[in-house]
Write a protein that holds these residues in place. Sequence first.
Motif, PDB file in Angstrom:
ATOM      1  N   GLY A  18       0.785  -1.228   0.000  1.00  0.00           N
ATOM      2  CA  GLY A  18       0.000   0.000   0.000  1.00  0.00           C
ATOM      3  C   GLY A  18       0.809   1.266   0.000  1.00  0.00           C
ATOM      4  N   LEU A  19       2.132   1.168   0.127  1.00  0.00           N
ATOM      5  CA  LEU A  19       2.991   2.356   0.220  1.00  0.00           C
ATOM      6  C   LEU A  19       3.786   2.525  -1.069  1.00  0.00           C
ATOM      7  CD1 LEU A  19       4.176   4.702   1.876  1.00  0.00           C
ATOM      8  CD2 LEU A  19       5.886   3.082   2.757  1.00  0.00           C
ATOM      9  N   ASP A  20       3.689   3.706  -1.681  1.00  0.00           N
ATOM     10  CA  ASP A  20       4.449   4.048  -2.890  1.00  0.00           C
ATOM     11  C   ASP A  20       5.241   5.313  -2.638  1.00  0.00           C
ATOM     12  OD1 ASP A  20       3.338   1.954  -4.579  1.00  0.00           O
ATOM     13  OD2 ASP A  20       1.485   3.122  -4.551  1.00  0.00           O
TER      14      ASP A  20
ATOM     15  N   TRP B 292      -4.869   1.956   2.331  1.00  0.00           N
ATOM     16  CA  TRP B 292      -5.205   0.839   3.197  1.00  0.00           C
ATOM     17  C   TRP B 292      -6.702   0.528   3.085  1.00  0.00           C
ATOM     18  CZ3 TRP B 292      -4.569   5.808   4.638  1.00  0.00           C
ATOM     19  CH2 TRP B 292      -5.541   6.408   5.437  1.00  0.00           C
ATOM     20  N   PRO B 293      -7.076  -0.742   3.314  1.00  0.00           N
ATOM     21  CA  PRO B 293      -8.485  -1.143   3.154  1.00  0.00           C
ATOM     22  C   PRO B 293      -9.320  -0.759   4.376  1.00  0.00           C
ATOM     23  CG  PRO B 293      -7.147  -3.039   3.734  1.00  0.00           C
ATOM     24  CD  PRO B 293      -6.197  -1.891   3.559  1.00  0.00           C
TER      25      PRO B 293
ATOM     26  N   ILE C 202      -3.962   8.309   1.427  1.00  0.00           N
ATOM     27  CA  ILE C 202      -3.469   9.639   1.735  1.00  0.00           C
ATOM     28  C   ILE C 202      -2.193   9.857   0.936  1.00  0.00           C
ATOM     29  CG2 ILE C 202      -2.168   8.843   3.773  1.00  0.00           C
ATOM     30  CD1 ILE C 202      -2.846  11.581   5.034  1.00  0.00           C
ATOM     31  N   GLN C 203      -2.070  11.053   0.404  1.00  0.00           N
ATOM     32  CA  GLN C 203      -0.946  11.336  -0.500  1.00  0.00           C
ATOM     33  C   GLN C 203      -0.420  12.738  -0.237  1.00  0.00           C
ATOM     34  OE1 GLN C 203      -1.440  10.397  -4.768  1.00  0.00           O
ATOM     35  NE2 GLN C 203      -0.748  12.485  -5.214  1.00  0.00           N
TER      36      GLN C 203
ATOM     37  N   SER D 172      -8.275  10.430  -0.265  1.00  0.00           N
ATOM     38  CA  SER D 172      -9.260   9.901  -1.206  1.00  0.00           C
ATOM     39  C   SER D 172      -9.834   8.584  -0.685  1.00  0.00           C
ATOM     40  CB  SER D 172      -8.642   9.688  -2.597  1.00  0.00           C
ATOM     41  OG  SER D 172      -7.565   8.782  -2.543  1.00  0.00           O
ATOM     42  N   TRP D 173     -11.069   8.312  -1.099  1.00  0.00           N
ATOM     43  CA  TRP D 173     -11.770   7.064  -0.779  1.00  0.00           C
ATOM     44  C   TRP D 173     -12.275   6.438  -2.066  1.00  0.00           C
ATOM     45  CZ3 TRP D 173     -17.008   6.361  -1.928  1.00  0.00           C
ATOM     46  CH2 TRP D 173     -17.547   5.134  -1.492  1.00  0.00           C
ATOM     47  N   MET D 174     -12.158   5.116  -2.163  1.00  0.00           N
ATOM     48  CA  MET D 174     -12.697   4.384  -3.306  1.00  0.00           C
ATOM     49  C   MET D 174     -13.546   3.229  -2.775  1.00  0.00           C
ATOM     50  SD  MET D 174     -10.799   2.561  -6.569  1.00  0.00           S
ATOM     51  CE  MET D 174     -10.395   4.154  -7.304  1.00  0.00           C
ATOM     52  N   SER D 175     -14.718   3.052  -3.390  1.00  0.00           N
ATOM     53  CA  SER D 175     -15.631   1.995  -2.971  1.00  0.00           C
ATOM     54  C   SER D 175     -15.066   0.624  -3.313  1.00  0.00           C
ATOM     55  CB  SER D 175     -16.997   2.185  -3.632  1.00  0.00           C
ATOM     56  OG  SER D 175     -16.876   2.086  -5.042  1.00  0.00           O
TER      57      SER D 175
END
Length: 399
Positions: free
Chosen positions: A255-257, A303-304, A312-313, A345-348
């Motif tokens: 999850g980390l870039d 993260w889920p 978060i970015q 940001s949030w994604m479904s």
Amino acid sequence: QLANYAGVDATSLTQEFRLNGETDDMRWVAGFFYLNIDNNSDNGLKAPENSLIGPVDVGVVADLQTDSYSLFGQLDYDISDTLSATFGMRVIREEKDFEVGIGFFPSMSNHTVNQGDFIPNAVGAGSPYFYENSTSDTLWAAKAQLDWRPSDDLLLYAGVNRGVKAGSFNAPLLGSYLGSGGDSAIDYGEEILLAYEGGFKMSLSENTRLNGSVFYYDYTDYQAFLFVGVGGVVINADADNIGMELELQSSPAEGLDVILSMSYFDATVKDIPLRSGSPLPPRDVDPTYAPELQMTGLVRYEWPISSGSLAIQGDVSYSDEYYYNLRNFDADKFDSYVMLNSQLSWMSTDGLWQATLAVRNLTDERAGVQGFDLATLCGCNEVSYRDPRSFNIGIRRDF
């Protein structure tokens, strides 16, 4: 005083034919390319009805017809399992027909420009000024490069390229035409570049890559933009650049870039005059919009959660100071800056919905974008900056 305007009516046609093939150790491509451009432009400065100098258009009307024909080919050859070579060449025939008129038009209204005929003798005998010319040039470009892969995780390369940019014609405003040498300021020649570059692409681990390069550019008749008075023209001047670039891309944890990059750029444009007929000698200058050092960094973590995922970015960029006028006056310089942005940001779960909350330019930095030195017109500079601090909310639905 005056309002700047510019309009272009242009049509273009391109056509390309290619042949390509390959064997076990060779890949090749060859072809023909044609380009036609019909460009008609109106530009200048408008003095509206309540202007100090009266209702006139300081106008430039220009027509440029371009026909360009190219034959090209490239060959990639595997010398061994780890070493390959690339060779390419392009031959160009470029034909241009140009005509331009420079002078004053009567202003018919505040909403039209360059209407009717030029006003005769508006700035003395000989005006308006007309110029026409045609050129036919044969140009060529070439490439040679070696790629070495000593392992699956490393690529080393080195090469030389010869690039070319065709010459053309300026359509200067009246002040630039007179201040830059009259008809001699209209034509400019082709630019030739010898570019030497070497670098590497390396996998440090399964999730981390490091890329780097160094380069040296040797320009003959570099096409530089010289802005004098209230307008600019392209001139030819020799130049050289040396620089390096480095980039790290990594995903060290799930999850980390992380992306980090930097570039260093040292460039010189040689023997630039302050203006046509200046009593001061030409001097070497820095090119415009070319900061010496730039750095960027981005970190993103996702993260889920029960309804999908959150991310978060944050990113930061640094730019060294740079000039926006080729004459390199201290008044024509943008300061260095640090730009910060952040985003949540949030994604479904199904990926169809996305919501974003972002803050751009977190510290409200005044980062320069473009500038014009108008000291001889109004004792001022006109400059523009990136957007100030802003808050953005976005919702997206995919179908």
